[in-house]
Enzyme design. Structure first.
Site, PDB file in Angstrom:
ATOM      1  N   SER A 276       0.847  -1.195   0.000  1.00 60.61           N
ATOM      2  CA  SER A 276       0.000   0.000   0.000  1.00 60.61           C
ATOM      3  C   SER A 276       0.878   1.239   0.000  1.00 60.61           C
ATOM      4  O   SER A 276       2.097   1.164   0.106  1.00 60.61           O
ATOM      5  CB  SER A 276      -0.923   0.003   1.213  1.00 60.61           C
ATOM      6  OG  SER A 276      -0.177   0.312   2.374  1.00 60.61           O
ATOM      7  N   LYS A 277       0.232   2.371  -0.121  1.00 67.34           N
ATOM      8  CA  LYS A 277       0.917   3.657  -0.234  1.00 67.34           C
ATOM      9  C   LYS A 277       1.952   3.856   0.886  1.00 67.34           C
ATOM     10  O   LYS A 277       3.004   4.444   0.675  1.00 67.34           O
ATOM     11  CB  LYS A 277      -0.128   4.773  -0.210  1.00 67.34           C
ATOM     12  CG  LYS A 277       0.384   6.118  -0.690  1.00 67.34           C
ATOM     13  CD  LYS A 277       0.511   6.173  -2.205  1.00 67.34           C
ATOM     14  CE  LYS A 277       1.528   7.237  -2.595  1.00 67.34           C
ATOM     15  NZ  LYS A 277       2.010   7.102  -3.956  1.00 67.34           N
TER      16      LYS A 277
END
Ligand code: GLU
Length: 466
Positions: A241-242
């Site tokens: 994820s980010k």
């Protein structure tokens, strides 16, 4: 049917090309290109709310950067809606699908009752076997007649045989009451019409495969080879994820990673060939297969990416390297090189490309050749320069003037000078780095002098003693 391999990448254009998508595209590209097959690109733009032309553009650019060229036109799934509907109607005509007139309320009531009776809440439409003479003049959906007993087996090349009990499948809707096809139908019809032989995609689509199989079987179409690859995790083992850093493939271009290194790294994310970590495109094309794809999620590891990138920079052709660095500068919104800077960089490349893991690292080493006079030393370089007197640099000048301008000649002249001064050459190297580059970390002093030439070297020396 010919036995040519046909693969495809089928992204939904709802954002940039992310790392996982890039890896899926690469696997499909390697598999097809390594076998003289075709690699097709289909944009799955049926979700009109979430699909944007900008996202399609970003996906195409990302693939272009990675060198993942596709065969033929880019196919729009949305543009093929009529063909998808045609297949639903064909199944209807053949009695393999039916019109279902059940309303949302009726379906909800069916589920409530099933729940109350402790039965499966999978909707069983009363219209499945209804006599068409009893059909009302009302909106309907077209549902496929799912098999109700036995099992469906997905022979997956990564996951093995995955068995689903057919009593767990419902009569999936093919065409909505407004006549639009559902996604699941679109994928199967497109893959069939495009002649796709191998479907290599994320394992988040494994569940869909069972439902897609129903359509293949109802149509009597060949089922493609399935290979559902595990998703990519972050270094902490959690879904990427980010917060693990950049997710967009192109962000890596803007950070200065070479495409060849990125390809090598992405190929190793979930696929292996013995202990090989570093390999060329040619090797990857020769080696890539479905058997080497692992069953557990790969972990993204930036250090490994950087190491591989460094090795690729080191073996790259200097003209190609210059070209890619120029593309990097544009991608990173940095000022472009002038023609002269580009030429100088290319000439200097031989002493820059070893041990640079990224283009910013390489350009930092290239500072001496990209900068024009007067060279302004940074803090560290200024300190090094202050450690010798102007007198020494002045005395050095005639030796530089008379040295023979080869690597050996320069080494000999500078070493002899240092010895005559009663110092080690190492003591002189720091100040000379400062004079020539204004930096403390540079290629070797001899390489810098060779690249700069006698005249420029003397000019920089004279600037420094002024
Ligand atoms: N459009 C799907 C996605 O972006 C891929 C579907 C497929 O590969 O079958 O996840």
């Amino acid at each position: 049917m010919s036995d040519q391999v046909v693969t495809r990448f089928a992204p939904s254009p709802t954002g940039f090309l992310h790392i996982g998508g890039a890896r899926t595209a690469l696997f499909n590209w390697l598999y097809a290109r390594g076998r003289g097959g075709k690699f097709l690109l289909r944009i799955e733009d049926t979700d009109r709310e979430r699909s944007t032309p900008e996202a399609t553009e970003a996906i195409l650019k990302g693939m272009e950067w990675l060198g993942l060229d596709h065969d033929g036109e880019v196919i729009s799934q949305f543009a093929r809606a009529d063909r998808h509907a045609e297949v639903a109607h064909q199944l209807l005509a053949e009695g393999k699908a039916y019109k279902c007139f059940s309303t949302q309320e009726e379906i909800a009531a069916f589920r409530d009752q099933a729940r109350a009776e402790g039965k499966s809440t999978l909707f069983r439409s009363p219209w499945r076997d209804a006599d068409p003479a009893t059909h009302p003049d009302a909106p309907f959906v077209i549902r496929i007649k799912a098999p109700q007993d036995g099992v469906t087996v997905i022979r997956d090349r990564v996951q093995g045989d995955v068995t689903i009990r057919n009593d767990q499948l419902d009569d999936m809707i093919l065409l909505r009451s407004d006549g639009t096809p559902v996604y699941m139908l679109a994928v199967v019809v497109d893959d069939h019409d495009m002649g796709v032989t191998h479907v290599i995609r994320g394992d988040d689509h494994l569940n869909n495969a069972a439902r897609q199989m129903m359509i293949y079987e109802a149509m009597g179409w060949d089922v493609p080879v399935w290979a559902h690859i595990p998703l990519i995790h972050g270094p902490d083992g959690k879904k990427l994820s980010k917060r693990h850093g950049a997710l967009g493939a192109q962000e890596y271009q803007a950070m200065g990673y070479p495409a060849a290194g990125m390809r090598n790294y992405l190929a190793r994310l979930g696929w292996s060939h013995g202990d090989d970590e570093f390999f060329t495109d040619e090797q990857a094309l020769e080696w890539f297969d479905l058997d080497g794809i692992g069953k557990s999620p790969a972990r993204f590891d930036l250090k490994k990416l950087e190491n591989l990138c460094g090795q690729h920079i080191a073996i790259m052709d200097v003209a190609a390297l210059r070209h890619e660095i120029e593309a990097y500068l544009a991608a990173a919104n940095l000022p472009p090189l002038t023609e002269k800077q580009g030429d100088d960089l290319q000439r200097a490349m031989y002493c820059l490309k070893d041990r640079a893991r990224t283009f910013p690292e390489l350009l930092e080493k290239a500072h001496f050749v990209l900068q024009s006079r007067p060279i302004v030393p940074d803090e560290k370089a200024a300190k090094a320069l202050a450690s010798v007197s102007d007198g020494i640099l002045n005395e050095l000048t005639p030796h530089v003037q008379n040295a023979s301008w080869t690597r050996d000649g320069l080494e000999e002249a500078l070493n002899a000078f240092a010895e005559a001064q009663g110092m080690k050459f190492g003591k002189l190297a720091g100040p000379l780095r400062a004079v020539l580059a204004g930096r403390a970390v540079t290629p070797s002093v001899f390489d810098m002098m060779l690249v700069l030439g006698r005249e420029e070297t003397l000019a920089r020396l004279s600037d420094a003693v002024k």
